[in-house]
Scaffold this motif. Structure first.
Motif, PDB file in Angstrom:
ATOM      1  N   PHE A  95     -35.852 -32.844  -7.198  1.00 51.86           N
ATOM      2  CA  PHE A  95     -34.858 -33.868  -7.479  1.00 51.86           C
ATOM      3  C   PHE A  95     -34.963 -34.312  -8.928  1.00 51.86           C
ATOM      4  N   PHE A  97     -34.908 -36.828 -10.979  1.00 51.43           N
ATOM      5  CA  PHE A  97     -34.945 -38.284 -10.890  1.00 51.43           C
ATOM      6  C   PHE A  97     -34.428 -38.961 -12.159  1.00 51.43           C
ATOM      7  N   GLN A 149     -32.238 -39.653  -3.773  1.00 48.67           N
ATOM      8  CA  GLN A 149     -33.380 -38.770  -3.542  1.00 48.67           C
ATOM      9  C   GLN A 149     -33.635 -38.622  -2.043  1.00 48.67           C
TER      10      GLN A 149
END
Length: 154
Positions: A95, A97, A149
């Protein structure tokens, strides 16, 4: 003979008492380790839920409630909103972020071109606007990123 039985019984009680004490100490220690973990899980769930709420209020109109890019305004945008549940898949299973944070923050120039001007009210961390109506504070952006997420498809 009774004296020896009494001593033996006393010794067994002491051993039993020590065993119980050790068991209680182990249980207490386990509880000490479990409590922060349990508390952390509850906090994580609370942050994700707050992010879901922020997302539904600020982002879902374009990206849809499930972040699939199918919000009510999606057909009217210059470019179709991304399916935000596929960010990890598109990034090799990780992911992105901080990239996601940056795009929501509005400092990513590509996202500015997609949505219009950088003055779009849902963007930014300008201190004078944080927390005011329509603007996202840093903590709100983080909540949304944690929510995104949490919904990533495998």
């Amino acid at each position: 003979m009774a004296k020896y039985l009494l001593i033996e019984l006393s010794m067994r009680c002491i051993k039993l008492s020590r065993t119980i004490t050790k068991a209680l100490a182990a249980a207490g220690l386990a509880a000490l380790f479990w409590a922060p973990y349990h508390s952390a899980l509850a906090q994580e769930e609370a942050v994700i839920e707050a992010g879901r709420e922020q997302f539904s209020q600020k982002c879902a109109v374009c990206h849809g409630l499930e972040a699939k890019g199918d919000g009510r305004l999606a057909p009217h945008l210059k470019e179709q909103p991304s399916d935000l549940s596929l960010l990890s898949k598109k990034n090799g299973g990780t992911f992105p972020f901080w990239e996601t944070y940056g795009k929501i923050d509005g400092r990513d120039i590509e996202i500015v071109r997609t949505h219009g001007t950088a003055e779009m009210p849902v963007w930014g961390t300008d201190e004078q606007y944080e927390g005011s109506t329509g603007r996202l504070a840093m903590c709100q952006i983080l909540e949304i990123v944690f929510f995104l997420q949490s919904i990533q498809e495998e």
